[in-house]
Design an enzyme around this catalytic site. Sequence first.
Site, short mmCIF file in Angstrom:
data_model
loop_
_atom_site.label_atom_id
_atom_site.label_comp_id
_atom_site.label_asym_id
_atom_site.label_seq_id
_atom_site.Cartn_x
_atom_site.Cartn_y
_atom_site.Cartn_z
N ARG A 176 38.14 32.15 39.45
CA ARG A 176 37.58 31.53 38.37
C ARG A 176 38.27 32.62 37.24
O ARG A 176 37.49 32.11 35.60
CB ARG A 176 36.40 30.96 38.39
CG ARG A 176 36.30 29.88 39.52
CD ARG A 176 37.37 29.03 40.07
NE ARG A 176 37.49 28.64 40.71
CZ ARG A 176 38.65 28.53 41.78
NH1 ARG A 176 39.29 29.53 41.96
NH2 ARG A 176 38.41 27.78 42.57
N SER A 226 33.62 21.15 39.51
CA SER A 226 32.17 22.09 39.90
C SER A 226 31.67 22.76 38.51
O SER A 226 32.80 23.44 37.84
CB SER A 226 32.75 22.79 41.07
OG SER A 226 32.84 22.46 41.82
N GLU A 296 30.59 27.34 36.01
CA GLU A 296 32.63 27.97 35.71
C GLU A 296 32.67 27.16 34.79
O GLU A 296 33.32 27.29 34.32
CB GLU A 296 32.75 26.75 37.06
CG GLU A 296 34.42 27.24 37.45
CD GLU A 296 34.47 26.87 38.41
OE1 GLU A 296 33.95 26.66 39.67
OE2 GLU A 296 35.75 25.81 38.18
#
Length: 300
Positions: A176, A226, A296
Amino acid sequence: MGLIERVYDFAVQNKCEALKNAPMSDYTSFKIGGPADIILMPDNAEIMRKIIVFCNNEEIKPFILGNGSNLLVSDEGIKGVVIYTGKLTSVKLTGDLTINCDAGVSLSRLCNFALENSLTGLEFAFGIPGSAGGAAYMNAGAYGGEMKDVIVSCTHITPQGKIENVKASSLGFGYRKSVYSDNGCVIISIDVSLMLGCKQKIKSEMVDIIEKRRSKQPLEYPSAGSVFKRPEGYYAGALIEQCGLKGRSVGGAQLSEKHAGFIVNRGGATCEDVKRLIEIIKENVYNRFGVMLETEIKMV
Ligand code: FAD
């Protein structure tokens, strides 16, 4: 003339759409966020480049907005300039197995384009609600695939206005993340390389993936996906669930009852509600498992 007026004038002179005081809640999948002073919406790379040079000369660091599906924007909004990439919309074949895709194209459209051309390799990305540029920036991934598996290069504009095409090996892709978190460049297009596949198989894989998403994720409510990165050796959702936090609410923000990795906006949630809920979750998980969760989603 104030800064925002100068930016607005510049946009008008360059025939670039510009919105003053636009609520960021209209531009984020979370439906949260106060007004941005000004949002510029360039519809081609050259205008994008001019805007970036203008911002650099004015010593403004613009915020780049893709599809807004990984963002938690402050209730006060965004001071200064937001550049929205959603009007950069071209997607084309550049070879038998390669596609060039503008930053503002949705991943779903890119996946459908690959399907139409019987190209396999992007199925994992079907249903991730981001733009191609945002997906490259985040190295978005799901179901065993990541953008880094298919991206061969990105074309970006440096803060000084230089257009560069950079090979994937120099883009610092990790979990990510990519170099774009730090280098201030704006991605204007990505090049992906795929393999020839069977249309029926590609289609059924995409349908399968969407069904999995629908059954596991609370897609009926606004969210930013998420909230936490996967901590090494664990799953954030499982740790959170074991703390008995599913369904926990702060104001209009709720830790989803369906998927403990998602915070959903049940109506009228503020950025502060979500932040408070994030703190509660982090505290509980740390106290119980000694694991410090990292977000995130990007806070703006
Ligand atoms: P934005 O949210 O607009 O921006 C994200 C970051 O990228 C920001 O820092 C922004 O400044 C930067 N950025 C965006 N475009 C550019 C550009 N052109 N140049 C430079 N910087 C740029 N993510 C996954 O990885 N896997 C999943 O399975 C997944 N599932 C999701 C499910 C749901 C329901 C939701 C709401 C989100 C999900 N996400 C998932 C998160 C999100 O969709 C991805 O992170 C996506 O890649 C973000 O793209 P975006 O265009 O929306 O970026």
